[in-house]
Design a protein around this motif. Structure first.
Motif, PDB file in Angstrom:
ATOM      1  N   ARG A  91       0.838  -1.214   0.000  1.00 43.07           N
ATOM      2  CA  ARG A  91       0.000   0.000   0.000  1.00 43.07           C
ATOM      3  C   ARG A  91       0.867   1.255   0.000  1.00 43.07           C
ATOM      4  NH1 ARG A  91      -4.967   0.327   3.815  1.00 43.07           N
ATOM      5  NH2 ARG A  91      -5.979  -0.268   1.894  1.00 43.07           N
ATOM      6  N   LEU A 106       2.467   1.761  -3.475  1.00 47.62           N
ATOM      7  CA  LEU A 106       1.523   2.329  -4.446  1.00 47.62           C
ATOM      8  C   LEU A 106       1.219   3.788  -4.143  1.00 47.62           C
ATOM      9  CD1 LEU A 106      -0.956  -0.636  -5.002  1.00 47.62           C
ATOM     10  CD2 LEU A 106       0.840   0.197  -6.545  1.00 47.62           C
ATOM     11  N   SER A 107       1.065   4.120  -2.889  1.00 50.15           N
ATOM     12  CA  SER A 107       0.800   5.499  -2.503  1.00 50.15           C
ATOM     13  C   SER A 107       1.967   6.402  -2.910  1.00 50.15           C
ATOM     14  CB  SER A 107       0.563   5.583  -0.998  1.00 50.15           C
ATOM     15  OG  SER A 107       0.386   6.916  -0.607  1.00 50.15           O
ATOM     16  N   SER A 108       3.173   5.949  -2.649  1.00 51.57           N
ATOM     17  CA  SER A 108       4.359   6.731  -2.989  1.00 51.57           C
ATOM     18  C   SER A 108       4.500   6.912  -4.491  1.00 51.57           C
ATOM     19  CB  SER A 108       5.613   6.044  -2.421  1.00 51.57           C
ATOM     20  OG  SER A 108       6.768   6.778  -2.762  1.00 51.57           O
ATOM     21  N   VAL A 109       4.314   5.833  -5.242  1.00 53.21           N
ATOM     22  CA  VAL A 109       4.452   5.943  -6.696  1.00 53.21           C
ATOM     23  C   VAL A 109       3.345   6.819  -7.278  1.00 53.21           C
ATOM     24  CG1 VAL A 109       3.162   3.911  -7.523  1.00 53.21           C
ATOM     25  CG2 VAL A 109       5.202   4.665  -8.734  1.00 53.21           C
ATOM     26  N   GLY A 110       2.170   6.786  -6.685  1.00 50.64           N
ATOM     27  CA  GLY A 110       1.089   7.671  -7.127  1.00 50.64           C
ATOM     28  C   GLY A 110       1.450   9.131  -6.924  1.00 50.64           C
ATOM     29  N   GLU A 111       2.039   9.437  -5.774  1.00 46.51           N
ATOM     30  CA  GLU A 111       2.481  10.812  -5.507  1.00 46.51           C
ATOM     31  C   GLU A 111       3.577  11.236  -6.484  1.00 46.51           C
ATOM     32  OE1 GLU A 111       3.624  11.167  -1.390  1.00 46.51           O
ATOM     33  OE2 GLU A 111       1.708  10.343  -0.705  1.00 46.51           O
ATOM     34  N   HIS A 156       4.028  10.119  -9.486  1.00 45.15           N
ATOM     35  CA  HIS A 156       3.399  10.277 -10.794  1.00 45.15           C
ATOM     36  C   HIS A 156       2.742  11.660 -10.915  1.00 45.15           C
ATOM     37  CE1 HIS A 156       1.469   9.099 -14.514  1.00 45.15           C
ATOM     38  NE2 HIS A 156       0.320   9.498 -14.016  1.00 45.15           N
ATOM     39  N   VAL A 157       2.044  12.075  -9.886  1.00 48.22           N
ATOM     40  CA  VAL A 157       1.417  13.402  -9.877  1.00 48.22           C
ATOM     41  C   VAL A 157       2.492  14.482  -9.973  1.00 48.22           C
ATOM     42  CG1 VAL A 157       0.127  15.036  -8.432  1.00 48.22           C
ATOM     43  CG2 VAL A 157      -0.678  12.686  -8.682  1.00 48.22           C
ATOM     44  N   ASN A 217       3.890  14.644 -13.537  1.00 48.07           N
ATOM     45  CA  ASN A 217       2.971  15.317 -14.452  1.00 48.07           C
ATOM     46  C   ASN A 217       3.001  16.823 -14.246  1.00 48.07           C
ATOM     47  OD1 ASN A 217       2.182  12.957 -15.698  1.00 48.07           O
ATOM     48  ND2 ASN A 217       0.390  12.674 -14.396  1.00 48.07           N
ATOM     49  N   THR A 258      -2.558  14.754 -19.611  1.00 51.58           N
ATOM     50  CA  THR A 258      -1.114  14.710 -19.412  1.00 51.58           C
ATOM     51  C   THR A 258      -0.397  15.455 -20.529  1.00 51.58           C
ATOM     52  OG1 THR A 258      -1.055  12.553 -20.478  1.00 51.58           O
ATOM     53  CG2 THR A 258      -1.076  12.573 -18.073  1.00 51.58           C
TER      54      THR A 258
END
Length: 164
Positions: free
Chosen positions: A13, A16-21, A23-24, A27, A119
């Motif tokens: 978890r 995934l949270s870190s990679v989501g941040e 990614h944002v 971008n 994007t």
């Protein structure tokens, strides 16, 4: 140069949270680099160069990088910008042309990028695909794809551009 995160202790978890941040953040950075490119182009308008009848061999010239309807830019500015973003002059010219095309020829798509609803790299691909279109045809593409930028496959984009 970069400080890496120690992800070895992350749970699934947390990973995934870190990679989501990240990614944002990526971008957002992509949009900011486009905005900086536009500002740098604005600071180096082609009209500030020597007029065509006074060209000096090897001297700076005015170039339009984004297609019909985009402002011209002093060509050496592209090389300077390219050095700072780690691109060749040719690649930087294409990139600055994409940014200018988004702002001047594809304003709806550009608004979607600025709002975070599209994007930057996908919008740049659309700008490249529309490079040879007239301003009117680019406007058709802009209206048709602005709300679906991130859902377009390359084939679908090709078909829309071809139809325009």
């Amino acid at each position: 140069m970069f400080e890496s995160l120690d992800v070895s202790e992350y749970t699934a978890r947390e990973t995934l949270s870190s990679v989501g941040e990240l990614h944002v953040q990526r971008n957002w950075i992509d949009v900011e680099i486009l905005r900086h490119g536009l500002h740098f182009a604005d600071l180096h308008p082609g009209t500030a160069t020597v007029s065509d009848h006074e060209l000096v061999p090897g001297g700076e010239q005015s170039r339009v990088y984004g297609g019909s309807g985009c402002p011209s830019v002093a060509e050496f500015a592209v090389a300077e910008f390219g050095v700072m973003i780690g691109r060749s002059t040719t690649s930087a010219a294409k990139y600055m042309g994409q940014a200018l095309a988004l702002r001047h020829r594809l304003p709806r798509i550009w608004a979607q990028v600025l709002s975070g609803h599209a994007t930057a790299w996908r919008a740049c691909n659309i700008a490249t695909a529309c490079r040879e279109l007239s301003e009117e045809a680019a406007g058709i593409v802009d209206r048709r794809v602005a709300d679906i930028v991130d859902t377009l496959s390359p084939l679908r984009l090709h078909n829309i551009v071809k139809a325009a």
